[in-house]
Design a protein around this motif. Structure first.
Motif, PDB file in Angstrom:
ATOM      1  N   ILE A   1      15.476   4.948   9.113  1.00  0.00           N
ATOM      2  CA  ILE A   1      15.031   5.013   7.542  1.00  0.00           C
ATOM      3  C   ILE A   1      14.892   3.983   6.434  1.00  0.00           C
ATOM      4  CG2 ILE A   1      15.168   5.275   5.179  1.00  0.00           C
ATOM      5  CD1 ILE A   1      17.235   7.581   5.793  1.00  0.00           C
ATOM      6  N   ILE A   2      13.256   3.713   6.296  1.00  0.00           N
ATOM      7  CA  ILE A   2      12.868   2.363   5.754  1.00  0.00           C
ATOM      8  C   ILE A   2      13.530   2.200   4.385  1.00  0.00           C
ATOM      9  CG2 ILE A   2      10.821   0.995   5.511  1.00  0.00           C
ATOM     10  CD1 ILE A   2       8.728   2.952   7.141  1.00  0.00           C
ATOM     11  N   ASP A   3      13.846   0.963   3.977  1.00  0.00           N
ATOM     12  CA  ASP A   3      14.570   0.599   3.210  1.00  0.00           C
ATOM     13  C   ASP A   3      12.972   0.391   1.860  1.00  0.00           C
ATOM     14  OD1 ASP A   3      15.622   0.195   0.674  1.00  0.00           O
ATOM     15  OD2 ASP A   3      16.975  -1.434   1.485  1.00  0.00           O
ATOM     16  N   PHE A   4      11.931   1.253   2.129  1.00  0.00           N
ATOM     17  CA  PHE A   4      11.193   1.236   1.242  1.00  0.00           C
ATOM     18  C   PHE A   4      11.263   1.081  -0.517  1.00  0.00           C
ATOM     19  CE2 PHE A   4       7.121   2.405  -0.944  1.00  0.00           C
ATOM     20  CZ  PHE A   4       6.717   1.225  -1.014  1.00  0.00           C
ATOM     21  N   LYS A   5      10.289   0.434  -1.741  1.00  0.00           N
ATOM     22  CA  LYS A   5      10.603   0.346  -3.057  1.00  0.00           C
ATOM     23  C   LYS A   5       9.217   0.188  -3.390  1.00  0.00           C
ATOM     24  CE  LYS A   5      15.903  -1.004  -3.987  1.00  0.00           C
ATOM     25  NZ  LYS A   5      15.857  -1.081  -2.242  1.00  0.00           N
ATOM     26  N   PRO A   6       8.917   0.969  -3.937  1.00  0.00           N
ATOM     27  CA  PRO A   6       7.133   0.785  -4.310  1.00  0.00           C
ATOM     28  C   PRO A   6       7.223  -0.698  -5.414  1.00  0.00           C
ATOM     29  CG  PRO A   6       7.706   2.880  -5.475  1.00  0.00           C
ATOM     30  CD  PRO A   6       9.608   1.947  -5.215  1.00  0.00           C
ATOM     31  N   ILE A   7       6.056  -1.452  -5.112  1.00  0.00           N
ATOM     32  CA  ILE A   7       5.339  -2.241  -5.772  1.00  0.00           C
ATOM     33  C   ILE A   7       5.121  -2.643  -6.455  1.00  0.00           C
ATOM     34  CG2 ILE A   7       2.946  -3.252  -4.730  1.00  0.00           C
ATOM     35  CD1 ILE A   7       3.070  -3.240  -1.831  1.00  0.00           C
ATOM     36  N   LYS A   8       5.900  -3.520  -7.556  1.00  0.00           N
ATOM     37  CA  LYS A   8       5.685  -4.045  -8.776  1.00  0.00           C
ATOM     38  C   LYS A   8       3.930  -3.908  -9.787  1.00  0.00           C
ATOM     39  CE  LYS A   8      10.123  -5.912  -9.351  1.00  0.00           C
ATOM     40  NZ  LYS A   8      10.512  -6.623  -9.794  1.00  0.00           N
ATOM     41  N   TYR A   9       3.150  -4.722  -8.928  1.00  0.00           N
ATOM     42  CA  TYR A   9       2.120  -4.375  -9.222  1.00  0.00           C
ATOM     43  C   TYR A   9       0.969  -4.635  -8.063  1.00  0.00           C
ATOM     44  CZ  TYR A   9      -0.348  -6.095 -14.108  1.00  0.00           C
ATOM     45  OH  TYR A   9      -0.319  -5.394 -15.477  1.00  0.00           O
ATOM     46  N   TYR A  10      -0.214  -3.770  -8.141  1.00  0.00           N
ATOM     47  CA  TYR A  10      -1.500  -3.169  -7.761  1.00  0.00           C
ATOM     48  C   TYR A  10      -2.756  -4.172  -8.217  1.00  0.00           C
ATOM     49  CZ  TYR A  10      -5.664  -1.601  -4.468  1.00  0.00           C
ATOM     50  OH  TYR A  10      -5.764  -1.597  -3.797  1.00  0.00           O
ATOM     51  N   ILE A  11      -3.502  -4.937  -7.632  1.00  0.00           N
ATOM     52  CA  ILE A  11      -3.974  -6.002  -8.201  1.00  0.00           C
ATOM     53  C   ILE A  11      -5.577  -5.807  -7.397  1.00  0.00           C
ATOM     54  CG2 ILE A  11      -4.945  -8.184  -9.122  1.00  0.00           C
ATOM     55  CD1 ILE A  11      -1.913  -8.796  -9.814  1.00  0.00           C
ATOM     56  N   GLY A  12      -6.186  -5.154  -7.616  1.00  0.00           N
ATOM     57  CA  GLY A  12      -7.616  -5.350  -6.846  1.00  0.00           C
ATOM     58  C   GLY A  12      -8.468  -4.981  -7.626  1.00  0.00           C
ATOM     59  N   GLY A  13     -10.161  -5.202  -7.019  1.00  0.00           N
ATOM     60  CA  GLY A  13     -11.273  -5.119  -7.512  1.00  0.00           C
ATOM     61  C   GLY A  13     -11.503  -3.735  -7.287  1.00  0.00           C
ATOM     62  N   ILE A  14     -12.165  -3.147  -8.002  1.00  0.00           N
ATOM     63  CA  ILE A  14     -12.826  -1.703  -8.738  1.00  0.00           C
ATOM     64  C   ILE A  14     -12.865  -0.925  -7.164  1.00  0.00           C
ATOM     65  CG2 ILE A  14     -14.988  -2.425  -9.707  1.00  0.00           C
ATOM     66  CD1 ILE A  14     -12.685   0.383 -11.544  1.00  0.00           C
ATOM     67  N   GLU A  15     -13.676  -1.684  -6.798  1.00  0.00           N
ATOM     68  CA  GLU A  15     -13.859  -0.835  -5.128  1.00  0.00           C
ATOM     69  C   GLU A  15     -12.786   0.210  -4.507  1.00  0.00           C
ATOM     70  OE1 GLU A  15     -14.341  -5.400  -4.175  1.00  0.00           O
ATOM     71  OE2 GLU A  15     -14.373  -4.240  -6.019  1.00  0.00           O
ATOM     72  N   HIS A  16     -11.883  -1.079  -4.756  1.00  0.00           N
ATOM     73  CA  HIS A  16     -10.412   0.130  -4.300  1.00  0.00           C
ATOM     74  C   HIS A  16      -9.573   1.058  -5.228  1.00  0.00           C
ATOM     75  CE1 HIS A  16     -10.560  -4.544  -1.977  1.00  0.00           C
ATOM     76  NE2 HIS A  16     -11.239  -4.529  -1.246  1.00  0.00           N
ATOM     77  N   SER A  17     -10.417   1.481  -6.266  1.00  0.00           N
ATOM     78  CA  SER A  17     -10.138   1.821  -7.459  1.00  0.00           C
ATOM     79  C   SER A  17      -9.833   3.274  -6.907  1.00  0.00           C
ATOM     80  CB  SER A  17     -10.691   2.114  -8.850  1.00  0.00           C
ATOM     81  OG  SER A  17     -12.019   2.593  -8.039  1.00  0.00           O
ATOM     82  N   LEU A  18     -10.386   3.702  -5.670  1.00  0.00           N
ATOM     83  CA  LEU A  18     -10.370   5.347  -5.481  1.00  0.00           C
ATOM     84  C   LEU A  18     -10.201   5.175  -3.958  1.00  0.00           C
ATOM     85  CD1 LEU A  18     -10.906   8.307  -5.455  1.00  0.00           C
ATOM     86  CD2 LEU A  18     -13.101   7.739  -4.269  1.00  0.00           C
ATOM     87  N   LEU A  19     -10.573   5.143  -3.486  1.00  0.00           N
ATOM     88  CA  LEU A  19     -10.187   5.353  -1.215  1.00  0.00           C
ATOM     89  C   LEU A  19      -9.142   4.279  -1.174  1.00  0.00           C
ATOM     90  CD1 LEU A  19     -13.805   4.798  -0.069  1.00  0.00           C
ATOM     91  CD2 LEU A  19     -12.788   6.892  -0.696  1.00  0.00           C
ATOM     92  N   HIS A  20      -8.604   3.124  -1.619  1.00  0.00           N
ATOM     93  CA  HIS A  20      -7.246   2.465  -0.995  1.00  0.00           C
ATOM     94  C   HIS A  20      -6.657   2.985  -1.566  1.00  0.00           C
ATOM     95  CE1 HIS A  20      -5.261  -1.441  -0.176  1.00  0.00           C
ATOM     96  NE2 HIS A  20      -5.571  -1.039   1.136  1.00  0.00           N
TER      97      HIS A  20
END
Length: 329
Positions: free
Chosen positions: A94-113
């Motif tokens: 099991i991967i001890d993964f917790k969601p990233i607090k803040y995703y900052i990116g360009g608007i071109e990433h707003s859908l696909l990525h």
């Protein structure tokens, strides 16, 4: 989810683990990892297509000579999941993964990525490797830097050209578009750093607009930030001549609280204007509280780190309070 073309016709990237066999067709390459060769001679075409050592492979079924796939994975494919790999602990399923607090990116990433990242998360949750199905808690889409773009035709082919190289050419103005290498309308920060300094350039980018808004590049406005940095330097040059007091200026306290709020909520452009007001208060009263001075430099540091840390050192604050980026009041 629609079909997603994950391959790119370039050699730099993650190899796609596929073998092409004349008899068996397209099959999975079991010889992992597939490693790209070093010291490739690159021109216009993908050099993997001509690299015999990389290409040759045996089919895992018929054992006949086959070839590896020469296209590589789209960078979105890797960046949609690779950060989870850092959470893997040796010997655990099991991967001890917790969601990233803040995703900052360009608007071109707003859908696909974001879509691809969530697909990977859902798959990993379904097979029991992680407990979450959404990878990010908060999302901020930063604005784009826009600039004028120009092109001309040569043998019926559109050729993009930098604004500074237009002389004598019959060019067409393409409008204000996103800065990009392909349209040759980006800027090199080196010439601005040489003229105005890195602190003034950083401050201009922060001050010119909110982080989530587009900005049209205008290098004439950098001079205003340069003048403000000079005012800071001139004020602290007279630091020892200015009277120090123990009482706090209520207006400055309110401005400091505003700055704390703005940092927390990523309203960086407002911080610069608040710092300008605080400096004017210092100069107007010709007296200051030492704590307010320390806070001023600390609040300036993320925006203009060179001038603030230099002043911090020459005034002896480093010896007394430690490094500026570690200081909290």
């Amino acid at each position: 989810m629609r079909n997603w073309n994950i391959s790119r016709q370039r050699y730099w990237g993650t190899p796609i683990p596929i073998i092409k066999c004349n008899k068996c067709g397209i099959i999975t390459n079991k010889n992992l990892p597939v490693i790209l060769p070093l010291n490739l001679k690159t021109k216009n075409n993908n050099p993997l297509k001509k690299n015999i050592n990389f290409l040759k492979e045996k089919c895992i079924f018929c054992k006949k000579k086959s070839i590896k796939e020469t296209e590589t994975l789209d960078t979105f494919f890797d960046s949609s999941w690779y950060y989870i790999y850092y959470y893997i602990k040796n010997g655990k399923n099991i991967i001890d993964f917790k969601p990233i607090k803040y995703y900052i990116g360009g608007i071109e990433h707003s859908l696909l990525h974001l879509l691809y990242s969530r697909i990977f998360c859902i798959i990993l949750k379904l097979i029991g490797l992680i407990k979450y199905n959404f990878p990010f808690k908060k999302i901020l889409f930063q604005g784009l830097v826009l600039n004028k773009s120009f092109y001309f035709f040569k043998k019926n082919k559109k050729i993009w050209i930098e604004e500074g190289k237009i002389k004598g050419k019959n060019v067409i103005f393409n409008g204000i578009t996103k800065m990009s290498k392909s349209k040759k309308n980006g800027i090199s920060p080196k010439k601005y750093i040489k003229k105005w300094g890195a602190d003034a350039l950083r401050m201009y980018i922060v001050f010119v607009a909110p982080i989530d808004k587009n900005i049209i590049w205008n290098d004439l406005k950098i001079s205003g930030c340069y003048r403000f940095i000079k005012k800071i330097w001139n004020f602290f040059n007279k630091f020892y001549k200015i009277k120090k007091i123990d009482t706090f200026n209520e207006k400055i306290i309110n401005l400091e609280n505003d700055i704390k709020y703005c940092y927390k909520n990523m309203k960086f452009n407002i911080i610069v204007s608040k710092l300008m007001t605080i400096l004017n208060e210092f100069k107007k009263e010709n007296v200051f509280n030492m704590v307010s001075i320390l806070r001023f430099l600390r609040n300036l540091y993320p925006i203009s780190p060179f001038i603030s840390s230099f002043i911090w050192i020459i005034l002896g604050f480093k010896k007394k309070y430690g490094y500026i980026n570690k200081f909290n009041v």
